[in-house]
Design a protein around this motif. Structure first.
Motif, PDB file in Angstrom:
ATOM      1  N   ARG A 278      20.043   1.639  28.197  1.00  0.00           N
ATOM      2  CA  ARG A 278      20.065   0.877  26.951  1.00  0.00           C
ATOM      3  C   ARG A 278      19.156   1.471  25.879  1.00  0.00           C
ATOM      4  N   ASN A 279      18.736   2.722  25.984  1.00  0.00           N
ATOM      5  CA  ASN A 279      17.794   3.278  25.004  1.00  0.00           C
ATOM      6  C   ASN A 279      18.312   3.024  23.583  1.00  0.00           C
ATOM      7  N   GLY A 280      17.404   2.586  22.729  1.00  0.00           N
ATOM      8  CA  GLY A 280      17.773   2.183  21.384  1.00  0.00           C
ATOM      9  C   GLY A 280      17.946   0.683  21.227  1.00  0.00           C
ATOM     10  N   TYR A 281      17.928  -0.049  22.336  1.00  0.00           N
ATOM     11  CA  TYR A 281      18.108  -1.501  22.259  1.00  0.00           C
ATOM     12  C   TYR A 281      17.000  -2.165  21.445  1.00  0.00           C
ATOM     13  N   GLY A 282      15.814  -1.562  21.450  1.00  0.00           N
ATOM     14  CA  GLY A 282      14.720  -2.140  20.687  1.00  0.00           C
ATOM     15  C   GLY A 282      15.045  -2.285  19.210  1.00  0.00           C
ATOM     16  N   ALA A 283      15.874  -1.387  18.682  1.00  0.00           N
ATOM     17  CA  ALA A 283      16.271  -1.492  17.279  1.00  0.00           C
ATOM     18  C   ALA A 283      17.093  -2.748  17.035  1.00  0.00           C
ATOM     19  N   LEU A 284      17.758  -3.235  18.065  1.00  0.00           N
ATOM     20  CA  LEU A 284      18.574  -4.443  17.952  1.00  0.00           C
ATOM     21  C   LEU A 284      17.803  -5.709  18.277  1.00  0.00           C
ATOM     22  N   SER A 285      16.665  -5.584  18.959  1.00  0.00           N
ATOM     23  CA  SER A 285      16.083  -6.774  19.588  1.00  0.00           C
ATOM     24  C   SER A 285      14.659  -7.118  19.182  1.00  0.00           C
ATOM     25  N   ARG A 286      13.893  -6.162  18.656  1.00  0.00           N
ATOM     26  CA  ARG A 286      12.463  -6.428  18.508  1.00  0.00           C
ATOM     27  C   ARG A 286      12.130  -7.389  17.367  1.00  0.00           C
ATOM     28  N   ALA A 287      12.951  -7.457  16.332  1.00  0.00           N
ATOM     29  CA  ALA A 287      12.706  -8.411  15.251  1.00  0.00           C
ATOM     30  C   ALA A 287      13.198  -9.789  15.696  1.00  0.00           C
ATOM     31  N   PRO A 288      12.348 -10.809  15.669  1.00  0.00           N
ATOM     32  CA  PRO A 288      12.732 -12.122  16.202  1.00  0.00           C
ATOM     33  C   PRO A 288      13.929 -12.764  15.506  1.00  0.00           C
ATOM     34  N   LEU A 289      14.150 -12.430  14.244  1.00  0.00           N
ATOM     35  CA  LEU A 289      15.253 -13.046  13.506  1.00  0.00           C
ATOM     36  C   LEU A 289      16.250 -12.009  12.998  1.00  0.00           C
ATOM     37  N   LEU A 290      16.505 -11.025  13.825  1.00  0.00           N
ATOM     38  CA  LEU A 290      17.497 -10.012  13.499  1.00  0.00           C
ATOM     39  C   LEU A 290      18.023  -9.395  14.785  1.00  0.00           C
TER      40      LEU A 290
END
Length: 425
Positions: A278-290
């Motif tokens: 899943r590398n790159g998932y942080g770009a989808l998940s780290r912002a709490p409201l995005l």
């Protein structure tokens, strides 16, 4: 659940009435508007329009999570209050069909660009069984992975090799031979190493599988190697065929960069275990409201047919809270719908060693998982075999309900790991 619809749950932030915004979202992703247009009959609307199932009001904040030029233009400046709410929308199955790319576009897509919101996150999805059955299933899954590796019980202990540091195919194979002898069950490529010039994939697969087969002939144990074949679609199919000819059992792909369609095509073309990175998932998940929560994320990728999913690791080196890691593993281990047995094996990695085993066991209470340790095995002061043994000892310890310190009195490999890695934790 209604067999004619699937549901998605969102967290939103808006200066407007959240119920009104929910209707905008439902319209945007189905009939295209929140109000009727010419030719839109009651019958057509009932059949094709998404439906707001619930709106749960949460809190109100003074500062928006995201910038929004549309709101600034509408109000002559940004509003002063923003309401947060959790909403659930049901979408007609008939609008999408068994089309994974369009399903992802439906539950996400333009919603992230709506002018009415200053934050939007897709949290979870729920599918009816008859709809889930139209998509890909794990070809190998948990039981098949155990069968292929010969590990009937206990976690699969794995590690990561990094040919991208400059190792040649022969050097990589030499390291794999050491790891096989050390007793690992699973070895995977690093996500940034697929087909480098210093270790072309075809040469690397041939060299590595020669030592894996030799190890199997000596010991009867088949170590699973997840070769990174991330590439364009036809190349991945070609690579998978080559690995199968060499008697390999697993391929790995970087899900976010290959895309849904490529992963579906790969799944349909190979019987090998498909290790989803899943590398790159942080770009989808780290912002709490995005972005997207893991439950929704893994739902979409499981519909593409992956067998293993990365969840990071407890007390590891990445940004995720341990609670998120635990919830992610539980999502993987749960069936997507009632009546269909389709769990996938969660892969724990990132900073894992014998000392993180108790937290992992306490959280999930199962050993149906890949426990992957790089430095925890390769950097053990007494060598890789001792590193593997220390992890197996830690798992035996927690299953018996003992503390690592007590168990280590009679387990020298674990004792050395605690002394060496513990001082660096």
């Amino acid at each position: 659940m209604n067999a004619q619809s699937f549901s998605a749950t969102y967290l939103i932030e808006t200066p407007m009435d959240p119920a009104r915004v929910a209707e905008v979202m439902a319209g945007e992703q189905s009939c295209g508007t929140f109000t009727r247009v010419q030719g839109e009959t009651d019958e057509l609307r009932a059949r094709a329009r998404a439906r707001v199932e619930s709106v749960e009001l949460l809190d109100t904040v003074d500062v928006p999570s995201l910038p929004n030029a549309w709101l600034a233009r509408q109000a002559g400046g940004m509003p002063r209050q923003y309401h947060r709410a959790r909403i659930r929308i049901a979408f007609p199955v008939a609008n999408v069909g068994a089309n994974l790319a369009t399903l992802a576009a439906t539950v996400g897509g333009n919603l992230y660009d709506l002018g009415e919101v200053t934050g939007l996150r897709l949290e979870s999805m729920e599918l009816p069984a008859n709809y889930r059955a139209q998509f890909e299933m794990p070809r190998v899954g948990i039981s098949g992975t155990r069968e292929l590796t010969g590990v009937a019980s206990g976690p699969l202990v794995g590690t990561i090799i990094k040919p991208n540091v400059g190792l040649s195919p022969e050097q990589t194979a030499h390291l794999v031979a050491q790891l096989c002898a050390a007793g690992v069950d699973f070895i995977k490529d690093d996500e940034v190493c697929a087909n480098p010039t210093h270790a072309p994939l075809a040469q690397r697969v041939a060299a590595v599988m020669a030592v894996v087969r030799a190890h199997r002939e000596r010991t009867g144990r088949q170590v699973m190697v997840a070769f990174n074949i991330s590439d364009e679609t036809d190349a991945m199919r070609h690579h998978a065929d080559m690995i199968e000819r060499e008697e390999g059992t697993c391929v790995m792909a970087s899900l976010n960069w290959c895309g849904f369609s490529a992963i579906q095509t790969l799944r349909r073309s190979t019987p090998l275990a498909l290790h989803g990175h899943r590398n790159g998932y942080g770009a989808l998940s780290r912002a709490p409201l995005l972005g997207m929560g893991f439950q929704a994320y893994q739902t979409l990728w499981r519909l593409a047919g992956v067998d293993h999913m990365h969840v990071h690791g407890l007390q590891g080196k990445f940004a995720q809270d341990d609670r998120e890691v635990v919830d992610s593993a539980r999502d993987c281990l749960a069936s997507l719908t009632l009546g269909i047995d389709d769990p996938v094996m969660p892969a724990f990695s990132s900073g894992q060693w014998a000392g993180t085993v108790p937290a992992t066991w306490s959280a999930v209470r199962t050993d149906d998982l890949l426990f992957m340790s790089g430095g925890g095995i390769l950097a053990h002061p007494d060598g890789p075999a001792a590193g593997v043994q220390s992890i197996r000892q830690a798992w035996a310890c927690v299953r018996e309900g003992q503390s690592l310190e007590d168990f280590a009195r009679h387990a020298p490999e674990l004792q050395r790991a605690l002394a060496f890695f513990g001082s660096r934790a």
